[in-house]
Motif scaffolding. Sequence first.
Motif, PDB file in Angstrom:
ATOM      1  N   LYS A  82     -36.143  10.021 -15.383  1.00 28.02           N
ATOM      2  CA  LYS A  82     -34.707  10.132 -15.100  1.00 28.02           C
ATOM      3  C   LYS A  82     -34.382   9.857 -13.644  1.00 28.02           C
ATOM      4  N   GLU A  83     -35.189  10.368 -12.726  1.00 31.44           N
ATOM      5  CA  GLU A  83     -34.924  10.150 -11.301  1.00 31.44           C
ATOM      6  C   GLU A  83     -34.970   8.671 -10.944  1.00 31.44           C
ATOM      7  N   GLN A  84     -35.957   7.970 -11.465  1.00 36.05           N
ATOM      8  CA  GLN A  84     -36.057   6.534 -11.204  1.00 36.05           C
ATOM      9  C   GLN A  84     -34.859   5.795 -11.801  1.00 36.05           C
ATOM     10  N   ALA A  85     -34.468   6.170 -13.009  1.00 38.05           N
ATOM     11  CA  ALA A  85     -33.337   5.518 -13.672  1.00 38.05           C
ATOM     12  C   ALA A  85     -32.049   5.743 -12.881  1.00 38.05           C
ATOM     13  N   PHE A  86     -31.830   6.973 -12.423  1.00 35.28           N
ATOM     14  CA  PHE A  86     -30.634   7.255 -11.624  1.00 35.28           C
ATOM     15  C   PHE A  86     -30.681   6.521 -10.292  1.00 35.28           C
ATOM     16  N   GLY A  87     -31.853   6.444  -9.682  1.00 27.09           N
ATOM     17  CA  GLY A  87     -32.000   5.716  -8.424  1.00 27.09           C
ATOM     18  C   GLY A  87     -31.689   4.241  -8.600  1.00 27.09           C
ATOM     19  N   MET A  88     -32.196   3.656  -9.679  1.00 27.42           N
ATOM     20  CA  MET A  88     -31.928   2.242  -9.962  1.00 27.42           C
ATOM     21  C   MET A  88     -30.447   2.015 -10.245  1.00 27.42           C
ATOM     22  N   ALA A  89     -29.826   2.929 -10.994  1.00 31.07           N
ATOM     23  CA  ALA A  89     -28.404   2.806 -11.299  1.00 31.07           C
ATOM     24  C   ALA A  89     -27.569   2.929 -10.024  1.00 31.07           C
ATOM     25  N   GLU A  90     -27.971   3.813  -9.125  1.00 27.64           N
ATOM     26  CA  GLU A  90     -27.256   3.989  -7.864  1.00 27.64           C
ATOM     27  C   GLU A  90     -27.334   2.722  -7.008  1.00 27.64           C
ATOM     28  N   ILE A  91     -28.518   2.129  -6.938  1.00 28.19           N
ATOM     29  CA  ILE A  91     -28.694   0.892  -6.169  1.00 28.19           C
ATOM     30  C   ILE A  91     -27.877  -0.235  -6.783  1.00 28.19           C
ATOM     31  N   GLU A  92     -27.895  -0.332  -8.104  1.00 19.68           N
ATOM     32  CA  GLU A  92     -27.113  -1.373  -8.777  1.00 19.68           C
ATOM     33  C   GLU A  92     -25.618  -1.189  -8.511  1.00 19.68           C
ATOM     34  N   MET A  93     -25.149   0.046  -8.540  1.00 27.49           N
ATOM     35  CA  MET A  93     -23.739   0.319  -8.282  1.00 27.49           C
ATOM     36  C   MET A  93     -23.374  -0.050  -6.848  1.00 27.49           C
ATOM     37  N   GLU A  94     -24.251   0.253  -5.888  1.00 30.82           N
ATOM     38  CA  GLU A  94     -24.006  -0.120  -4.498  1.00 30.82           C
ATOM     39  C   GLU A  94     -23.891  -1.633  -4.351  1.00 30.82           C
ATOM     40  N   HIS A  95     -24.758  -2.368  -5.055  1.00 28.28           N
ATOM     41  CA  HIS A  95     -24.702  -3.830  -5.006  1.00 28.28           C
ATOM     42  C   HIS A  95     -23.402  -4.357  -5.624  1.00 28.28           C
ATOM     43  N   LYS A  96     -22.986  -3.767  -6.742  1.00 22.88           N
ATOM     44  CA  LYS A  96     -21.735  -4.198  -7.393  1.00 22.88           C
ATOM     45  C   LYS A  96     -20.533  -3.933  -6.484  1.00 22.88           C
ATOM     46  N   VAL A  97     -20.520  -2.780  -5.824  1.00 22.18           N
ATOM     47  CA  VAL A  97     -19.408  -2.451  -4.928  1.00 22.18           C
ATOM     48  C   VAL A  97     -19.392  -3.420  -3.745  1.00 22.18           C
ATOM     49  N   GLU A  98     -20.575  -3.716  -3.196  1.00 23.45           N
ATOM     50  CA  GLU A  98     -20.666  -4.671  -2.084  1.00 23.45           C
ATOM     51  C   GLU A  98     -20.184  -6.053  -2.521  1.00 23.45           C
ATOM     52  N   LEU A  99     -20.588  -6.488  -3.706  1.00 18.41           N
ATOM     53  CA  LEU A  99     -20.147  -7.775  -4.242  1.00 18.41           C
ATOM     54  C   LEU A  99     -18.629  -7.804  -4.413  1.00 18.41           C
ATOM     55  N   PHE A 100     -18.074  -6.740  -4.980  1.00 17.71           N
ATOM     56  CA  PHE A 100     -16.628  -6.666  -5.175  1.00 17.71           C
ATOM     57  C   PHE A 100     -15.893  -6.716  -3.836  1.00 17.71           C
ATOM     58  N   ASN A 101     -16.393  -5.984  -2.844  1.00 20.17           N
ATOM     59  CA  ASN A 101     -15.749  -5.972  -1.532  1.00 20.17           C
ATOM     60  C   ASN A 101     -15.795  -7.349  -0.869  1.00 20.17           C
ATOM     61  N   ARG A 102     -16.932  -8.042  -0.977  1.00 23.48           N
ATOM     62  CA  ARG A 102     -17.028  -9.394  -0.412  1.00 23.48           C
ATOM     63  C   ARG A 102     -16.103 -10.356  -1.135  1.00 23.48           C
ATOM     64  N   LEU A 103     -16.044 -10.258  -2.453  1.00 25.32           N
ATOM     65  CA  LEU A 103     -15.148 -11.109  -3.241  1.00 25.32           C
ATOM     66  C   LEU A 103     -13.701 -10.859  -2.830  1.00 25.32           C
ATOM     67  N   THR A 104     -13.311  -9.609  -2.711  1.00 28.89           N
ATOM     68  CA  THR A 104     -11.945  -9.263  -2.333  1.00 28.89           C
ATOM     69  C   THR A 104     -11.594  -9.817  -0.957  1.00 28.89           C
ATOM     70  N   GLN A 105     -12.485  -9.614   0.008  1.00 32.82           N
ATOM     71  CA  GLN A 105     -12.229 -10.102   1.366  1.00 32.82           C
ATOM     72  C   GLN A 105     -12.145 -11.624   1.409  1.00 32.82           C
ATOM     73  N   THR A 106     -13.073 -12.292   0.748  1.00 34.46           N
ATOM     74  CA  THR A 106     -13.112 -13.746   0.757  1.00 34.46           C
ATOM     75  C   THR A 106     -11.856 -14.340   0.126  1.00 34.46           C
ATOM     76  N   CYS A 107     -11.504 -13.871  -1.055  1.00 35.21           N
ATOM     77  CA  CYS A 107     -10.351 -14.439  -1.760  1.00 35.21           C
ATOM     78  C   CYS A 107      -9.039 -14.047  -1.088  1.00 35.21           C
ATOM     79  N   PHE A 108      -8.966 -12.861  -0.504  1.00 32.48           N
ATOM     80  CA  PHE A 108      -7.755 -12.463   0.203  1.00 32.48           C
ATOM     81  C   PHE A 108      -7.516 -13.377   1.402  1.00 32.48           C
TER      82      PHE A 108
END
Length: 84
Positions: free
Chosen positions: A11-37
């Motif tokens: 469970k700890e590894q799964a939550f850690g992986m999910a947390e890292i994936e979420m951080e990457h998705k948020v970073e991607l969304f923020n870059r997309l928003t800034q670029t397109c804006f």
Amino acid sequence: MAASNPMGIDKEQAFGMAEIEMEHKVELFNRLTQTCFKKCFEKRYKDSELNMGEISCIDRCVFKYWQVNNLIGQLLAGGGRPSM
């Protein structure tokens, strides 16, 4: 127990992986928003609502950004040349 957890991830590894994936998705969304804006909107705001040109620009920008992101993901995953 092996059938319910075939990869042997606890469970700890799964939550850690999910947390890292979420951080990457948020970073991607923020870059997309800034670029397109930056690309689609003027520095000063004239209207309280988007005009058709801005809507069209943001739609194309987001589509192209996701398309390129997916292409890079396929290349990095070792999938060779992805089909377009």
